[in-house]
Design a protein around this motif. Structure first.
Motif, PDB file in Angstrom:
ATOM      1  N   UNK A 128      -3.098   2.422   3.022  1.00 28.34           N
ATOM      2  CA  UNK A 128      -2.745   2.259   4.441  1.00 28.34           C
ATOM      3  C   UNK A 128      -2.851   3.592   5.162  1.00 28.34           C
ATOM      4  N   UNK A 129      -2.476   4.663   4.473  1.00 28.69           N
ATOM      5  CA  UNK A 129      -2.572   5.996   5.070  1.00 28.69           C
ATOM      6  C   UNK A 129      -4.004   6.313   5.477  1.00 28.69           C
ATOM      7  N   UNK A 130      -4.965   6.004   4.596  1.00 32.25           N
ATOM      8  CA  UNK A 130      -6.379   6.252   4.915  1.00 32.25           C
ATOM      9  C   UNK A 130      -6.830   5.375   6.072  1.00 32.25           C
ATOM     10  N   UNK A 131      -6.385   4.120   6.073  1.00 31.95           N
ATOM     11  CA  UNK A 131      -6.753   3.213   7.158  1.00 31.95           C
ATOM     12  C   UNK A 131      -6.188   3.677   8.496  1.00 31.95           C
ATOM     13  N   UNK A 166       1.351   4.975  -0.409  1.00 39.20           N
ATOM     14  CA  UNK A 166       1.695   4.123  -1.543  1.00 39.20           C
ATOM     15  C   UNK A 166       1.582   2.648  -1.188  1.00 39.20           C
ATOM     16  N   UNK A 167       0.946   2.364  -0.041  1.00 40.17           N
ATOM     17  CA  UNK A 167       0.687   0.999   0.402  1.00 40.17           C
ATOM     18  C   UNK A 167      -0.815   0.814   0.548  1.00 40.17           C
ATOM     19  N   UNK A 168      -1.273  -0.417   0.408  1.00 44.32           N
ATOM     20  CA  UNK A 168      -2.705  -0.686   0.592  1.00 44.32           C
ATOM     21  C   UNK A 168      -2.877  -2.052   1.241  1.00 44.32           C
ATOM     22  N   UNK A 169      -4.082  -2.324   1.678  1.00 39.84           N
ATOM     23  CA  UNK A 169      -4.393  -3.593   2.327  1.00 39.84           C
ATOM     24  C   UNK A 169      -5.218  -4.474   1.399  1.00 39.84           C
TER      25      UNK A 169
END
Length: 287
Positions: A121-124, A164-167
């Protein structure tokens, strides 16, 4: 535990060459987190027991004892094998609730091999910040909404940082389960700390400031248990007492951590805590 997790050859689609590569990288033990390219895609090796003793965790527990505030406690420190066990167990608990998590492909007494979850999520958020500002704000709100839904399932993450979150399929997924705050404090307190930790990142990065923060808090509250909200108010009330000290330190050096603490705690205290009447000390004198 699934006994196949101890067998590299049981990794789906792994070729003999893949297994040879993984054995070499695991034996090398170069870095704590290591990306490895396989014939079937990317995997991640995560090693345990390489961390230096964290003085801050001891300080946390000392402060928790001094102030009698459970939410200040650090997650229990464990040995290498117990840390691996904890992460595998927590991944399984989240997966059992239908939440997106990485797949555990292999485990040893000191390392895990995990599937690649894709961009964080950080990259997004970094991409959306300039390409789609409205989408950036919506994703921040979605993180809070999904965290509230997570808390409604009687779970907590422990460190819901956007990295530490993702989509996955439009849903927020979770990874990095080293923390287990509910083992050190009541679950509602751990969930309240989850929200505060998310807001440490969310409030300073929101392009629309308090508008987005307000949307995010409302989104969390829609699903979050009432006792988690009560604990959040207690947590914020305690931390707000130190805002003056934080500002004072900031006059000398305003680092990023200090700035995040100020922004998040100040915002949450403004919206969650009843304002103190300016003439409260005079109450009753005119009766």
């Amino acid at each position: 535990m699934d006994g196949r997790l101890n067998d590299l050859s049981a990794i789906p689609d792994a070729t003999p060459k893949d297994i040879e590569t993984l054995l070499a990288v695991l034996a090398r033990g170069a870095r704590r987190i290591e990306r490895v390219e396989m014939s079937f895609g990317t995997v991640w090796i995560k090693r345990y027991g390489t961390e230096r003793p964290i003085v801050w965790s001891r300080a946390q527990n000392a402060l928790a004892h001094l102030f009698r505030k459970p939410f200040l406690r650090a997650s229990p420190r464990l040995g290498r094998t117990a840390m691996v066990d904890r992460e595998v167990r927590r991944i399984a608990a989240f997966a059992a609730e239908g939440l997106p998590v990485p797949t555990v492909l292999y485990r040893s007494d000191s390392a895990l091999v995990l599937s690649d979850a894709g961009p964080t999520v950080s990259a997004r958020l970094r991409t959306l910040k300039t390409a789609d500002p409205a989408g950036h704000e919506d994703l921040l709100v979605a993180c809070a909404a999904e965290l509230g839904a997570l808390h409604a399932r009687k779970l907590c993450h422990g460190r819901p940082h956007p990295r530490d979150l993702f989509l996955e399929g439009g849903r927020i997924g979770y990874m990095d389960f080293e923390e287990e705050p509910e083992a050190a404090m009541p679950l509602p307190a751990a969930q309240a700390r989850d929200l505060w930790l998310l807001f440490l990142q969310l409030v300073p990065s929101a392009l629309e400031g308090e508008t987005t923060a307000g949307r995010a808090l409302s989104a969390w509250q829609e699903s979050a248990p009432g006792d988690a909200l009560s604990e959040l108010c207690l947590l914020v009330a305690f931390l707000a007492k130190f805002l003056w000290l934080t500002r004072l330190i900031g006059r000398v050096h305003m680092g990023s951590d200090l700035r995040r603490f100020l922004a998040a705690t100040r915002y949450l205290s403004q919206v969650l805590l009843a304002p103190r009447p300016a003439d409260a000390s005079k109450a009753g004198k005119d009766d």
